[in-house]
Design an enzyme around this catalytic site. Structure first.
Site, short mmCIF file in Angstrom:
data_model
loop_
_atom_site.label_atom_id
_atom_site.label_comp_id
_atom_site.label_asym_id
_atom_site.label_seq_id
_atom_site.Cartn_x
_atom_site.Cartn_y
_atom_site.Cartn_z
N TYR A 168 2.10 -7.20 3.99
CA TYR A 168 1.44 -5.91 3.72
C TYR A 168 0.89 -5.90 2.29
O TYR A 168 -0.27 -5.59 2.05
CB TYR A 168 2.42 -4.75 3.93
CG TYR A 168 1.99 -3.48 3.23
CD1 TYR A 168 0.92 -2.74 3.71
CD2 TYR A 168 2.64 -3.04 2.07
CE1 TYR A 168 0.51 -1.59 3.05
CE2 TYR A 168 2.23 -1.90 1.41
CZ TYR A 168 1.17 -1.17 1.89
OH TYR A 168 0.76 -0.05 1.23
N LYS B 135 -3.11 -5.92 0.22
CA LYS B 135 -3.60 -5.07 -0.88
C LYS B 135 -4.12 -5.95 -2.02
O LYS B 135 -5.17 -5.66 -2.61
CB LYS B 135 -2.47 -4.16 -1.40
CG LYS B 135 -1.97 -3.16 -0.37
CD LYS B 135 -3.02 -2.16 0.02
CE LYS B 135 -2.53 -1.15 1.04
NZ LYS B 135 -3.62 -0.38 1.66
N SER C 99 -1.68 -0.25 -3.96
CA SER C 99 -0.26 0.10 -4.03
C SER C 99 0.39 -0.57 -5.23
O SER C 99 -0.05 -1.65 -5.66
CB SER C 99 0.42 -0.39 -2.75
OG SER C 99 1.81 -0.40 -2.89
P1 NAD Z 1 -0.72 6.50 7.42
O1 NAD Z 1 -0.29 5.43 8.37
O2 NAD Z 1 -0.16 7.85 7.56
O3 NAD Z 1 -2.32 6.60 7.42
C1 NAD Z 1 -3.15 5.50 7.69
C2 NAD Z 1 -4.13 5.92 8.78
O4 NAD Z 1 -5.01 4.82 9.08
C3 NAD Z 1 -3.45 6.29 10.09
O5 NAD Z 1 -3.90 7.58 10.49
C4 NAD Z 1 -3.88 5.22 11.08
O6 NAD Z 1 -4.03 5.72 12.38
C5 NAD Z 1 -5.20 4.76 10.47
N1 NAD Z 1 -5.61 3.39 10.77
C6 NAD Z 1 -4.89 2.24 10.65
N2 NAD Z 1 -5.65 1.19 10.99
C7 NAD Z 1 -6.87 1.66 11.35
C8 NAD Z 1 -8.08 1.07 11.80
N3 NAD Z 1 -8.18 -0.26 11.98
N4 NAD Z 1 -9.13 1.87 12.06
C9 NAD Z 1 -9.05 3.21 11.91
N5 NAD Z 1 -7.94 3.83 11.48
C10 NAD Z 1 -6.85 3.06 11.20
O7 NAD Z 1 -0.45 5.93 5.94
P2 NAD Z 1 -0.51 6.67 4.55
O8 NAD Z 1 0.87 6.74 4.04
O9 NAD Z 1 -1.32 7.88 4.63
O10 NAD Z 1 -1.26 5.55 3.69
C11 NAD Z 1 -2.66 5.58 3.51
C12 NAD Z 1 -3.07 4.33 2.73
O11 NAD Z 1 -2.37 4.30 1.49
C13 NAD Z 1 -2.73 3.01 3.44
O12 NAD Z 1 -3.77 2.08 3.20
C14 NAD Z 1 -1.46 2.57 2.75
O13 NAD Z 1 -1.30 1.17 2.79
C15 NAD Z 1 -1.70 3.06 1.33
N6 NAD Z 1 -0.44 3.27 0.60
C16 NAD Z 1 0.53 4.07 1.14
C17 NAD Z 1 1.73 4.24 0.46
C18 NAD Z 1 2.82 5.11 1.04
O14 NAD Z 1 3.94 5.00 0.60
N7 NAD Z 1 2.55 5.98 1.99
C19 NAD Z 1 1.93 3.61 -0.77
C20 NAD Z 1 0.92 2.81 -1.29
C21 NAD Z 1 -0.27 2.65 -0.59
C1 UD1 Z 2 8.72 0.62 -0.12
C2 UD1 Z 2 7.97 -0.69 0.10
C3 UD1 Z 2 6.74 -0.72 -0.79
C4 UD1 Z 2 5.87 0.51 -0.56
C5 UD1 Z 2 6.72 1.75 -0.84
C6 UD1 Z 2 5.98 3.04 -0.66
C7 UD1 Z 2 9.80 -2.26 0.70
C8 UD1 Z 2 10.54 -3.48 0.27
N1 UD1 Z 2 8.87 -1.80 -0.19
O1 UD1 Z 2 9.12 0.59 -1.45
O2 UD1 Z 2 5.99 -1.89 -0.57
O3 UD1 Z 2 4.75 0.49 -1.43
O4 UD1 Z 2 7.84 1.72 0.07
O5 UD1 Z 2 5.79 3.33 0.68
O6 UD1 Z 2 10.00 -1.73 1.78
N2 UD1 Z 2 16.58 3.62 -0.25
C9 UD1 Z 2 17.89 3.80 0.13
N3 UD1 Z 2 18.15 4.13 1.43
C10 UD1 Z 2 17.17 4.29 2.36
C11 UD1 Z 2 15.82 4.09 1.96
C12 UD1 Z 2 15.56 3.75 0.65
O7 UD1 Z 2 18.81 3.66 -0.68
O8 UD1 Z 2 17.46 4.57 3.54
C13 UD1 Z 2 16.29 3.29 -1.66
C14 UD1 Z 2 15.62 1.94 -1.86
O9 UD1 Z 2 16.57 0.92 -2.00
C15 UD1 Z 2 14.81 2.18 -3.12
C16 UD1 Z 2 14.43 3.66 -3.03
O10 UD1 Z 2 15.36 4.25 -2.13
O11 UD1 Z 2 15.60 1.99 -4.26
C17 UD1 Z 2 13.03 3.91 -2.49
O12 UD1 Z 2 12.87 3.20 -1.27
P1 UD1 Z 2 11.53 3.32 -0.39
O13 UD1 Z 2 11.23 4.75 -0.13
O14 UD1 Z 2 11.70 2.45 0.81
O15 UD1 Z 2 10.37 2.79 -1.34
P2 UD1 Z 2 10.25 1.38 -2.12
O16 UD1 Z 2 11.47 0.58 -2.02
O17 UD1 Z 2 9.74 1.68 -3.47
#
Ligand code: NAD
Ligand code: UD1
Length: 336
Positions: free
Chosen positions: A149, A153, A124
């Site tokens: 969290y 990573k 991330s």
């Molecule tokens: P998500 O929660 O939708 O998907 C994660 C999946 O992993 C879920 O289906 C959950 O049931 C499964 N899971 C969790 N722990 C487990 C375990 N111990 N064994 C088996 N399954 C397990 O999340 P996502 O948004 O699809 O994210 C996927 C990956 O990407 C995650 O590692 C997350 O940290 C990373 N990531 C997500 C974002 C984002 O904004 N969505 C941003 C940066 C990184």
């Molecule tokens: C959040 C996580 C980050 C993660 C990322 C993607 C935090 C502090 N950081 O980041 O670790 O990798 O999500 O999943 O939670 N905002 C509003 N109103 C809202 C929601 C968000 O104004 O109700 C604004 C936030 O202040 C920010 C932007 O929208 O400026 C994006 O927010 P968000 O979607 O939560 O993502 P990140 O802050 O980038």
């Protein structure tokens, strides 16, 4: 090629499974369904015509996970499984470290035992901590994230670096995602958060369908063009394609590789609200509130490395993502 996808029923995992199937990969999903639903498999089947093999297994349960490796054979792994809610990780740090680190160390032990040599890891942008400057480049320092969290990573990136240094045949890609948004264009799959969304896009879509009253914008006095926070929003379908491109890279035996997956473009909260209104025709009422603790002013990627080395670039813009996220939310007002 057969690929194990941990967390494959989740938001990004399910989209990636679709792209893998479309690119003729065979997919085996392992997910404990802690944050996703089995119905996702039906939807993947509706979209692709193929039902991926699925094991409801917790990656932290070594014996059960080993059972999957005994039954199936893989050439590569994409490791999405993990807990991902930043706020929750501050309240439950031990659960986050145990789940995210435990699942990964089990996976790496099993890959070693069964001779699987390629892993793509969901990292991330959070590993860059509080950026000193934007855009962020892959060789910018990774020191410490701002929450448990994010620390998981940082630690898993380190574990993979050490593992690759010790085993010259191991290939690992650290993919640093920026802000994934959007949904499958069919409206069948998308982000399905539990409870009140923390992230911007699912909050906006819930306001749009009348589930929430109005958006609260966290601060408008940041040093950004309009004062609201700037992020790099990437369509989840583009992100999924980035994983297919990465698998193709890993077969060339590169060892450890690191890529930012974003668009290279920063968008403010107000720009996002305007884009959503333009893309959907739905008005999003909002209020301006105090800044959210821990938020940074601006965070976006330089993505030249992925373009050069993976031949991958984001194709969709925020209007596409707004349209698709809204379509998914309308079709699934109470989630999947
Ligand atoms: P998500 O929660 O939708 O998907 C994660 C999946 O992993 C879920 O289906 C959950 O049931 C499964 N899971 C969790 N722990 C487990 C375990 N111990 N064994 C088996 N399954 C397990 O999340 P996502 O948004 O699809 O994210 C996927 C990956 O990407 C995650 O590692 C997350 O940290 C990373 N990531 C997500 C974002 C984002 O904004 N969505 C941003 C940066 C990184
Ligand atoms: C959040 C996580 C980050 C993660 C990322 C993607 C935090 C502090 N950081 O980041 O670790 O990798 O999500 O999943 O939670 N905002 C509003 N109103 C809202 C929601 C968000 O104004 O109700 C604004 C936030 O202040 C920010 C932007 O929208 O400026 C994006 O927010 P968000 O979607 O939560 O993502 P990140 O802050 O980038």
């Amino acid at each position: 090629m057969r690929v194990l996808v941990t967390g494959g029923t989740g938001f990004i995992g399910s989209e990636t499974v679709i792209k893998l199937i479309e690119n003729k990969y065979e997919v085996v999903i392992v997910d404990n369904l802690s944050n996703s639903k089995e119905a996702v498999l039906d939807r993947i089947e509706t979209i692709t015509g193929v039902r991926p093999t699925f094991y409801k297994v917790d990656c932290c349960d070594y014996e059960a996970f080993r059972g999957v490796f005994e039954k199936e054979k893989f050439e590569a792994v994409i490791h999405f499984a993990g807990l991902k809610a930043v706020g929750e990780s501050v309240v439950k740090p031990i659960e986050y470290y145990a789940n995210n680190l435990g699942s990964t160390s089990n996976l790496l032990l099993l890959m070693k035992e069964f001779g699987v040599k390629s892993i793509v890891f969901s990292s991330s942008a959070t590993v860059y901590g509080i950026p000193k400057r934007v855009p962020l480049f892959e060789d910018d320092p990774v020191l410490s994230a701002t929450n448990p969290y994010g620390e998981t990573k940082v630690m898993i990136e380190r574990i993979l670096e050490d593992a690759c240094a010790a085993d010259k045949n191991l290939n690992a890609a650290l993919l640093r995602y920026f802000n994934p948004i959007g949904a499958h264009p069919s409206g069948l799959l998308g982000e399905d958060p539990n409870g009140i969304p923390n992230n911007l896009m699912p909050y906006i879509t819930q306001v749009a369908i009348g589930k929430r009253d109005h958006l609260r914008i966290w601060g408008n006095t940041y040093p950004t063009p309009d004062g609201t926070g700037v992020r790099d929003y990437i369509h989840v379908v583009d992100l999924a394609e980035g994983h297919v491109a990465t698998l193709k890279k890993l077969v060339t035996n590169p060892g450890l590789v690191v890529y930012n997956l974003g668009t290279g473009k920063g968008t403010s909260v107000l720009e996002m609200v305007n884009a959503f209104e333009k893309a959907t025709g739905v008005k999003i009422p909002y209020t301006i509130e105090e800044p959210r603790p821990g938020d940074v002013a601006a965070n976006y990627a330089n993505c030249d490395k992925a373009a050069k080395e993976l031949g991958w670039k984001a194709k969709y813009d925020i209007f596409d993502a707004c349209r698709d996220a809204y379509n998914f939310q309308q079709k699934n007002p109470n989630g999947i």
